[in-house]
Design a protein around this motif. Structure first.
Motif, PDB file in Angstrom:
ATOM      1  N   MET A  27       0.842  -1.193   0.000  1.00 54.16           N
ATOM      2  CA  MET A  27       0.000   0.000   0.000  1.00 54.16           C
ATOM      3  C   MET A  27       0.879   1.245   0.000  1.00 54.16           C
ATOM      4  N   THR A  28       0.474   2.259  -0.758  1.00 51.12           N
ATOM      5  CA  THR A  28       1.294   3.481  -0.823  1.00 51.12           C
ATOM      6  C   THR A  28       1.309   4.175   0.527  1.00 51.12           C
ATOM      7  N   ALA A  29       2.486   4.713   0.860  1.00 48.98           N
ATOM      8  CA  ALA A  29       2.614   5.429   2.136  1.00 48.98           C
ATOM      9  C   ALA A  29       1.767   6.688   2.098  1.00 48.98           C
ATOM     10  N   LYS A  30       1.103   6.980   3.208  1.00 53.64           N
ATOM     11  CA  LYS A  30       0.299   8.206   3.317  1.00 53.64           C
ATOM     12  C   LYS A  30       1.240   9.393   3.497  1.00 53.64           C
ATOM     13  N   THR A  31       0.854  10.523   2.908  1.00 58.28           N
ATOM     14  CA  THR A  31       1.672  11.730   3.008  1.00 58.28           C
ATOM     15  C   THR A  31       1.080  12.682   4.034  1.00 58.28           C
ATOM     16  N   VAL A  32       1.931  13.136   4.953  1.00 55.38           N
ATOM     17  CA  VAL A  32       1.501  14.069   5.997  1.00 55.38           C
ATOM     18  C   VAL A  32       2.298  15.362   5.845  1.00 55.38           C
ATOM     19  N   LEU A  33       1.593  16.501   5.807  1.00 59.11           N
ATOM     20  CA  LEU A  33       2.272  17.795   5.756  1.00 59.11           C
ATOM     21  C   LEU A  33       2.272  18.403   7.158  1.00 59.11           C
ATOM     22  N   ILE A  34       3.481  18.701   7.662  1.00 61.06           N
ATOM     23  CA  ILE A  34       3.632  19.323   8.989  1.00 61.06           C
ATOM     24  C   ILE A  34       3.813  20.824   8.784  1.00 61.06           C
ATOM     25  N   VAL A  35       2.928  21.612   9.377  1.00 62.56           N
ATOM     26  CA  VAL A  35       3.032  23.069   9.253  1.00 62.56           C
ATOM     27  C   VAL A  35       3.274  23.652  10.643  1.00 62.56           C
ATOM     28  N   ASP A  36       4.508  24.095  10.862  1.00 59.93           N
ATOM     29  CA  ASP A  36       4.881  24.654  12.166  1.00 59.93           C
ATOM     30  C   ASP A  36       6.064  25.576  11.945  1.00 59.93           C
ATOM     31  N   ASN A  61       0.997  18.923  -3.903  1.00 61.43           N
ATOM     32  CA  ASN A  61       1.316  17.551  -3.463  1.00 61.43           C
ATOM     33  C   ASN A  61       0.118  16.748  -2.969  1.00 61.43           C
ATOM     34  N   GLN A  62      -1.001  17.433  -2.729  1.00 58.83           N
ATOM     35  CA  GLN A  62      -2.213  16.753  -2.244  1.00 58.83           C
ATOM     36  C   GLN A  62      -1.931  15.752  -1.116  1.00 58.83           C
ATOM     37  N   PRO A  63      -1.465  16.233   0.039  1.00 61.22           N
ATOM     38  CA  PRO A  63      -1.183  15.314   1.151  1.00 61.22           C
ATOM     39  C   PRO A  63      -2.465  14.653   1.663  1.00 61.22           C
ATOM     40  N   ASP A  64      -2.292  13.560   2.415  1.00 63.01           N
ATOM     41  CA  ASP A  64      -3.453  12.837   2.954  1.00 63.01           C
ATOM     42  C   ASP A  64      -3.928  13.436   4.268  1.00 63.01           C
ATOM     43  N   LEU A  65      -3.029  14.184   4.939  1.00 70.26           N
ATOM     44  CA  LEU A  65      -3.394  14.754   6.235  1.00 70.26           C
ATOM     45  C   LEU A  65      -2.493  15.944   6.532  1.00 70.26           C
ATOM     46  N   LEU A  66      -3.040  16.899   7.295  1.00 71.63           N
ATOM     47  CA  LEU A  66      -2.316  18.101   7.650  1.00 71.63           C
ATOM     48  C   LEU A  66      -2.165  18.171   9.169  1.00 71.63           C
ATOM     49  N   LEU A  67      -0.917  18.339   9.629  1.00 69.54           N
ATOM     50  CA  LEU A  67      -0.663  18.614  11.050  1.00 69.54           C
ATOM     51  C   LEU A  67      -0.366  20.099  11.125  1.00 69.54           C
ATOM     52  N   LEU A  68      -1.233  20.849  11.766  1.00 70.62           N
ATOM     53  CA  LEU A  68      -1.202  22.299  11.627  1.00 70.62           C
ATOM     54  C   LEU A  68      -1.054  22.992  12.980  1.00 70.62           C
ATOM     55  N   ASP A  69       0.023  23.777  13.104  1.00 70.40           N
ATOM     56  CA  ASP A  69       0.260  24.510  14.343  1.00 70.40           C
ATOM     57  C   ASP A  69      -0.730  25.663  14.464  1.00 70.40           C
ATOM     58  N   TRP A  70      -1.271  25.841  15.654  1.00 73.35           N
ATOM     59  CA  TRP A  70      -2.277  26.872  15.911  1.00 73.35           C
ATOM     60  C   TRP A  70      -1.694  28.281  15.764  1.00 73.35           C
ATOM     61  N   MET A  71      -0.590  28.530  16.502  1.00 69.32           N
ATOM     62  CA  MET A  71       0.004  29.873  16.550  1.00 69.32           C
ATOM     63  C   MET A  71       1.199  29.957  15.616  1.00 69.32           C
ATOM     64  N   MET A  72       1.066  30.747  14.550  1.00 70.47           N
ATOM     65  CA  MET A  72       2.203  30.972  13.665  1.00 70.47           C
ATOM     66  C   MET A  72       2.234  32.444  13.295  1.00 70.47           C
ATOM     67  N   PRO A  73       3.420  33.019  13.076  1.00 70.15           N
ATOM     68  CA  PRO A  73       3.468  34.410  12.633  1.00 70.15           C
ATOM     69  C   PRO A  73       2.793  34.539  11.264  1.00 70.15           C
ATOM     70  N   GLY A  74       2.196  35.690  10.973  1.00 65.69           N
ATOM     71  CA  GLY A  74       1.486  35.863   9.698  1.00 65.69           C
ATOM     72  C   GLY A  74       0.118  35.219   9.808  1.00 65.69           C
ATOM     73  N   THR A  75      -0.208  34.385   8.834  1.00 63.45           N
ATOM     74  CA  THR A  75      -1.504  33.700   8.847  1.00 63.45           C
ATOM     75  C   THR A  75      -1.483  32.586   9.886  1.00 63.45           C
ATOM     76  N   SER A  76      -2.416  32.591  10.812  1.00 63.01           N
ATOM     77  CA  SER A  76      -2.436  31.553  11.861  1.00 63.01           C
ATOM     78  C   SER A  76      -2.961  30.232  11.300  1.00 63.01           C
ATOM     79  N   GLY A  77      -2.703  29.175  12.061  1.00 61.93           N
ATOM     80  CA  GLY A  77      -3.174  27.852  11.651  1.00 61.93           C
ATOM     81  C   GLY A  77      -4.685  27.806  11.498  1.00 61.93           C
ATOM     82  N   ILE A  78      -5.377  28.491  12.381  1.00 58.91           N
ATOM     83  CA  ILE A  78      -6.847  28.462  12.345  1.00 58.91           C
ATOM     84  C   ILE A  78      -7.366  29.156  11.088  1.00 58.91           C
ATOM     85  N   GLU A  79      -6.691  30.248  10.668  1.00 58.30           N
ATOM     86  CA  GLU A  79      -7.101  30.943   9.430  1.00 58.30           C
ATOM     87  C   GLU A  79      -6.873  30.038   8.217  1.00 58.30           C
TER      88      GLU A  79
END
Length: 229
Positions: free
Chosen positions: A1-10, A46-64
């Motif tokens: 099975m193809t490995a799932k791709t996860v994008l980490i945004v922090d 890249n169309q990742p399968d899942l996003l790990l998204l940090d809440w507080m980031m400078p500029g555009t926040s994770g929630i936005e």
């Protein structure tokens, strides 16, 4: 099975690295972004399968960014886990309201993160992505990459297969040609919209008399996969 791709945004590189090591050990493919802008571009390309998204980031926040992704057609179904250093209930509620599928509070153990990730992917993966999907005797098996009609194998090219897989996992909805290009070919590929028509014709031919009626033309819009006439 193809490995799932996860994008980490922090925005903190050490945290991204710690998460990346844990995910790679658990056989995930990892992408990294330090801010919301580069994350959005990577999601489209890249169309990742899942996003790990940090809440507080400078500029555009994770929630936005989460809100924006849930508003856009192409990214609406992307599962999101919010990473937050705050354990206050109202932030968790805000995150879930913005469309996050789960949240995890820092500091967390890599083991807990991987367990949460697996649970979210299990919950959000439609049939036809990891297990066979069947419509009126037409069966697509994503593990063996085989398609059969009433038990007889069907031959089709890789693009027709991806098109059929998308249709069978997104039934009863009309899609424009440009939406199909984004979803099946990927947002970073420049292809004429008419190319979609060519592959739809090939797909119908491959499906044969028994099942070609499932791929319906929607006048003025595009195409829909439906077992309803």
């Amino acid at each position: 099975m193809t490995a799932k791709t996860v994008l980490i945004v922090d925005d903190e590189a050490p945290i991204r690295e710690m998460i990346a090591v844990a995910l790679e050990m658990a056989d995930y493919r990892v992408l990294e972004a330090a801010n919301a802008q580069s994350a959005h571009a990577m999601i489209v390309d890249n169309q990742p399968d899942l996003l790990l998204l940090d809440w507080m980031m400078p500029g555009t926040s994770g929630i936005e960014l989460a809100r924006r992704l849930k508003r856009e057609e192409a990214t609406r179904e992307l599962p999101i886990i919010m990473l937050t250093a705050k354990s206050e209930e109202d932030n968790k509620i805000l995150g879930l309201e913005a469309g996050a599928d789960d949240y995890i509070t820092k500091p967390f153990s890599p083991r807990e993160l991987v367990a949460r990730l697996k649970a979210v992917l299990r919950r959000t993966t439609p049939k036809g992505v990891e297990e066979p999907v069947e419509v009126d005797g037409l069966v697509l098996d994503p593990v063996s990459h085989r398609v059969s009609s009433d038990g007889k194998p069907l031959e089709m090219g890789p693009t027709e297969y991806r098109l059929l897989q998308f249709f069978m996992t997104h039934q009863e909805r009309a899609y424009t040609r440009s939406q199909l290009l984004d979803q099946v070919w990927g947002g970073n590929v420049y292809v004429e919209e008419r190319t979609v028509d060519v592959h739809i014709r090939r797909l119908r031919k491959a499906l044969g008399d028994a099942h070609q009626h499932l791929v319906q033309t929607v006048r003025g819009t595009g195409y829909r996969f439906s077992s309803k006439g």
